[in-house]
Scaffold this motif. Structure first.
Motif, PDB file in Angstrom:
ATOM      1  N   ASP A   1      72.719  17.011 -33.057  1.00 28.91           N
ATOM      2  CA  ASP A   1      72.003  18.216 -33.225  1.00 28.91           C
ATOM      3  C   ASP A   1      70.369  17.992 -33.359  1.00 28.91           C
ATOM      4  OD1 ASP A   1      71.196  20.667 -33.688  1.00 28.91           O
ATOM      5  OD2 ASP A   1      72.417  20.975 -35.347  1.00 28.91           O
ATOM      6  N   SER A   2      69.550  18.378 -32.590  1.00 31.22           N
ATOM      7  CA  SER A   2      68.160  18.098 -32.683  1.00 31.22           C
ATOM      8  C   SER A   2      67.550  19.363 -32.956  1.00 31.22           C
ATOM      9  CB  SER A   2      67.495  17.510 -31.277  1.00 31.22           C
ATOM     10  OG  SER A   2      67.642  18.455 -30.194  1.00 31.22           O
TER      11      SER A   2
ATOM     12  N   GLY B   1      62.560  20.760 -42.459  1.00 27.77           N
ATOM     13  CA  GLY B   1      61.276  20.391 -41.421  1.00 27.77           C
ATOM     14  C   GLY B   1      61.327  19.528 -40.502  1.00 27.77           C
ATOM     15  N   PHE B   2      62.681  18.493 -40.782  1.00 22.79           N
ATOM     16  CA  PHE B   2      62.725  17.405 -39.997  1.00 22.79           C
ATOM     17  C   PHE B   2      63.938  17.905 -38.802  1.00 22.79           C
ATOM     18  CE2 PHE B   2      61.071  15.444 -43.223  1.00 22.79           C
ATOM     19  CZ  PHE B   2      60.493  14.001 -43.071  1.00 22.79           C
ATOM     20  N   ALA B   3      63.822  17.008 -37.568  1.00 24.57           N
ATOM     21  CA  ALA B   3      64.718  17.325 -36.611  1.00 24.57           C
ATOM     22  C   ALA B   3      65.178  15.827 -35.958  1.00 24.57           C
ATOM     23  CB  ALA B   3      64.072  18.019 -35.323  1.00 24.57           C
ATOM     24  N   ALA B   4      66.460  15.754 -35.435  1.00 26.89           N
ATOM     25  CA  ALA B   4      67.147  14.503 -35.193  1.00 26.89           C
ATOM     26  C   ALA B   4      66.850  14.312 -33.747  1.00 26.89           C
ATOM     27  CB  ALA B   4      68.563  14.434 -35.404  1.00 26.89           C
ATOM     28  N   LEU B   5      66.209  12.830 -33.770  1.00 29.06           N
ATOM     29  CA  LEU B   5      65.895  12.436 -32.382  1.00 29.06           C
ATOM     30  C   LEU B   5      67.062  11.729 -31.761  1.00 29.06           C
ATOM     31  CD1 LEU B   5      63.489  11.800 -30.059  1.00 29.06           C
ATOM     32  CD2 LEU B   5      63.036   9.744 -31.515  1.00 29.06           C
ATOM     33  N   GLY B   6      67.708  11.112 -32.374  1.00 30.21           N
ATOM     34  CA  GLY B   6      68.708  10.237 -32.017  1.00 30.21           C
ATOM     35  C   GLY B   6      69.370   9.606 -33.221  1.00 30.21           C
ATOM     36  N   THR B   7      70.470   8.700 -32.869  1.00 31.84           N
ATOM     37  CA  THR B   7      70.993   7.801 -34.015  1.00 31.84           C
ATOM     38  C   THR B   7      70.467   6.394 -34.402  1.00 31.84           C
ATOM     39  OG1 THR B   7      72.541   6.977 -32.394  1.00 31.84           O
ATOM     40  CG2 THR B   7      73.261   9.146 -33.261  1.00 31.84           C
ATOM     41  N   VAL B   8      70.427   5.991 -35.287  1.00 33.47           N
ATOM     42  CA  VAL B   8      70.145   4.682 -35.587  1.00 33.47           C
ATOM     43  C   VAL B   8      71.019   3.636 -34.768  1.00 33.47           C
ATOM     44  CG1 VAL B   8      70.112   2.682 -37.332  1.00 33.47           C
ATOM     45  CG2 VAL B   8      69.560   5.125 -38.065  1.00 33.47           C
ATOM     46  N   THR B   9      71.883   3.990 -34.593  1.00 35.87           N
ATOM     47  CA  THR B   9      72.882   3.005 -33.329  1.00 35.87           C
ATOM     48  C   THR B   9      72.275   2.867 -32.235  1.00 35.87           C
ATOM     49  OG1 THR B   9      74.743   3.396 -34.596  1.00 35.87           O
ATOM     50  CG2 THR B   9      74.984   2.540 -32.239  1.00 35.87           C
ATOM     51  N   GLU B  10      71.732   4.285 -31.728  1.00 39.35           N
ATOM     52  CA  GLU B  10      70.980   4.080 -30.170  1.00 39.35           C
ATOM     53  C   GLU B  10      69.705   3.326 -30.329  1.00 39.35           C
ATOM     54  OE1 GLU B  10      72.722   8.101 -28.679  1.00 39.35           O
ATOM     55  OE2 GLU B  10      70.963   8.492 -30.009  1.00 39.35           O
TER      56      GLU B  10
END
Ligand code: FES
Length: 165
Positions: free
Chosen positions: A58-59, A65-74
């Motif tokens: 979910d980005s 104020g932060f948004a997710a770019l991806g996972t640490v695994t990726e």
């Protein structure tokens, strides 16, 4: 039958009997209902590599104020994460070489003429005119004469988060 003739006969016989098996093994198999059920089971397995590699995050911008770019695994699998159309702007993220637990998030747009830089495992490189940038975004080779912009970024659980404001 002499030894050489016998060995040739054995070799030809082996090729003749194994060729159809090899061809069948390389042919695309039609999915049976049983195969399809297995595929669904694998995709639903939260521990499966397939699930982790294709996971959608979910980005949307969070309250902080932060948004997710991806996972640490990726990030760790690919060595970088990048999105030219991220909600905060074009971004590229790598692990911080000076702090393996940290990350560095930079504006991926080259300040020279606006192409997007690539990560080469040691530096950022612009494919358009050859500018190069260090891991902290400083210019190491022109024609660009300005550093890449940066974002505040952090890891939370398995998410790579970029500040959007
Ligand atoms: Fe990057 Fe020209 S746009 S070097």
């Amino acid at each position: 039958m002499k030894r050489r003739a016998f060995m040739n006969w054995v070799g030809v016989s082996f090729m003749a009997t194994s060729l159809p098996v090899a061809i069948a093994a390389c042919s695309p198999a039609e999915d049976t209902a049983e195969d399809a059920a297995e595929d669904v089971t694998e995709a639903a397995d939260p521990c499966g590599a397939t699930e982790a590699a294709t996971e959608e995050v979910d980005s949307s911008v969070r309250d902080d104020g932060f948004a997710a770019l991806g996972t640490v695994t990726e990030l760790d699998d690919a060595g970088f994460l990048a999105d030219k159309d991220f909600v905060a702007g074009a971004v590229i993220v790598i692990r911080d070489p000076a702090n393996p637990d940290g990350i560095i998030a930079l504006d991926s747009m080259c300040p020279h003429q606006g192409c997007h830089v690539d990560w080469t495992d040691t530096e950022f490189a612009c494919p358009c005119h050859g500018s190069k940038f260090s891991t902290d975004g400083e210019v190491t080779d022109g024609p660009a004469n300005e550093a890449l912009g940066s974002y505040e970024a952090k890891i939370e659980d398995d998410l790579v988060l970029i500040q959007t404001t």
